[in-house]
Design a protein around this motif. Structure first.
Motif, PDB file in Angstrom:
ATOM      1  N   LYS A  12       0.833  -1.207   0.000  1.00 40.83           N
ATOM      2  CA  LYS A  12       0.000   0.000   0.000  1.00 40.83           C
ATOM      3  C   LYS A  12       0.859   1.245   0.000  1.00 40.83           C
ATOM      4  N   MET A  13       1.961   1.216   0.757  1.00 43.41           N
ATOM      5  CA  MET A  13       2.858   2.366   0.788  1.00 43.41           C
ATOM      6  C   MET A  13       3.448   2.621  -0.594  1.00 43.41           C
ATOM      7  N   LYS A  14       3.830   1.567  -1.302  1.00 45.24           N
ATOM      8  CA  LYS A  14       4.372   1.738  -2.655  1.00 45.24           C
ATOM      9  C   LYS A  14       3.326   2.355  -3.576  1.00 45.24           C
ATOM     10  N   GLU A  15       2.087   1.911  -3.421  1.00 46.68           N
ATOM     11  CA  GLU A  15       0.988   2.450  -4.234  1.00 46.68           C
ATOM     12  C   GLU A  15       0.773   3.928  -3.928  1.00 46.68           C
ATOM     13  N   ILE A  16       0.834   4.289  -2.651  1.00 49.81           N
ATOM     14  CA  ILE A  16       0.635   5.680  -2.236  1.00 49.81           C
ATOM     15  C   ILE A  16       1.746   6.565  -2.788  1.00 49.81           C
ATOM     16  N   LEU A  17       2.987   6.099  -2.676  1.00 54.31           N
ATOM     17  CA  LEU A  17       4.111   6.888  -3.164  1.00 54.31           C
ATOM     18  C   LEU A  17       4.045   7.082  -4.673  1.00 54.31           C
TER      19      LEU A  17
END
Length: 314
Positions: A189-194
């Protein structure tokens, strides 16, 4: 334009003043000439800048000033010296249990936290099901928040912060919550957000997590800035060696030397592990009574370690 910019940020704590000891004790100590004030600088002249989409990993041992700096970024604390420029809305996960009411339900707390982050009821209505699904709390929506485990509480806090689309997301040791499956989901999810352009700051004792998610590194030690760089691999290698030797780098050359020492140590550990595996295999071969076992061992060597067979034939 930088999304986050720290300009010589220094943060001081004062201990021993009347706020700590009370007015009566303060007056008594002043009359007796025993009143003393002590200063502690949690951060000293920290400077860095982040652009849209950057993910900063802040590394350092306990007491380095990481969490204090995050509080300055999130607006909870005002720097004693220097200044912090923030351009965008901030969602900060510093203390995961903060901002929740133990007597309210999971549903009510979700809306409460959303309101604290500045989002409308309409917006939260649209996001609510997504938040609960990501936190894996569908069966706990009407349960009092205080009945949840610490892992459940952390999952809810993380889900709310990630799914309400802030401009800046600050994470303090929160990607390590929950079981392995949820940690993996949180990382994805963090990769998607970034990728969507959100700027992030991550404090984590998991260096592998920092290596994977961050494109910039800020290394702090006892409040002092050791380095701010986009050379993530170099500085992570140096930091991991520092954790073993406690040799703090004072310049670029020291950082490079630590990184080289780390690479050498890893290679030695890998070699030692391979030697141990080889010794086990040799013992197996020596104790084997059947040709089938020997054949199976040779097949395994041919697949996994063909160089050992070459050495044996040399």
């Amino acid at each position: 334009m930088a999304i986050i910019k720290a300009n010589g940020v220094s943060i001081r704590y004062i201990t021993g003043d009347f706020k700590d000891i009370g007015l009566k004790e303060y007056v008594v100590r002043r009359l007796q000439g025993k009143y003393q004030v002590k200063e502690f600088w949690a951060d000293k002249n920290v400077t860095f800048a982040l652009e849209r989409g950057d993910m900063l990993g802040i590394i350092g041992t306990n007491g380095a000033g990481k969490s204090t700096l995050l509080k300055a970024v999130s607006g909870i604390m005002v720097p004693t010296k220097g200044n912090m420029e923030i351009n965008g809305s901030v969602a900060a996960l510093l203390e995961l249990a903060s901002g929740f009411d133990g007597e309210l339900t999971v549903r009510e707390n979700t809306y409460l936290r959303g309101a604290m982050l500045g989002y409308t009821r309409k917006f939260m209505d649209e996001k609510y099901d997504e938040i609960i699904a990501f936190a894996e709390l569908k069966d706990f929506q009407e349960r009092p928040f205080k009945q949840l485990s610490s892992g459940m509480k952390s999952r809810l806090a993380f889900s709310i912060a990630c799914l309400v689309s802030p401009d800046i997301l600050i994470l303090d040791e929160v990607l390590s919550v929950g079981d392995g499956a949820f940690r993996k989901k949180s990382g994805n999810k963090m990769k998607e957000i970034l990728a969507s352009g959100v700027t992030g700051i991550l404090v984590s004792h998991s260096i592998s997590q920092v290596r994977e998610l961050c494109n910039k590194i800020l290394w702090l030690d006892h409040g002092a800035q050791i380095g701010f760089t986009d050379e993530v691999t170099l500085y992570c290698d140096a930091y991991e060696e520092f954790l073993q030797t406690r040799k703090l780098p004072h310049n670029r050359q020291d950082v490079e030397q630590l990184a080289e020492d780390f690479a050498r140590r890893c290679e030695e550990e890998k070699h030692q592990k391979q030697m141990t595996q080889t010794q086990k295999l040799e013992t197996l071969l020596e104790s084997s009574d059947t040709e089938a076992a020997v054949a199976a061992s040779l097949a395994l060597l041919k697949e996994k370690r063909p160089e050992l067979l070459r050495d044996a034939n040399a």
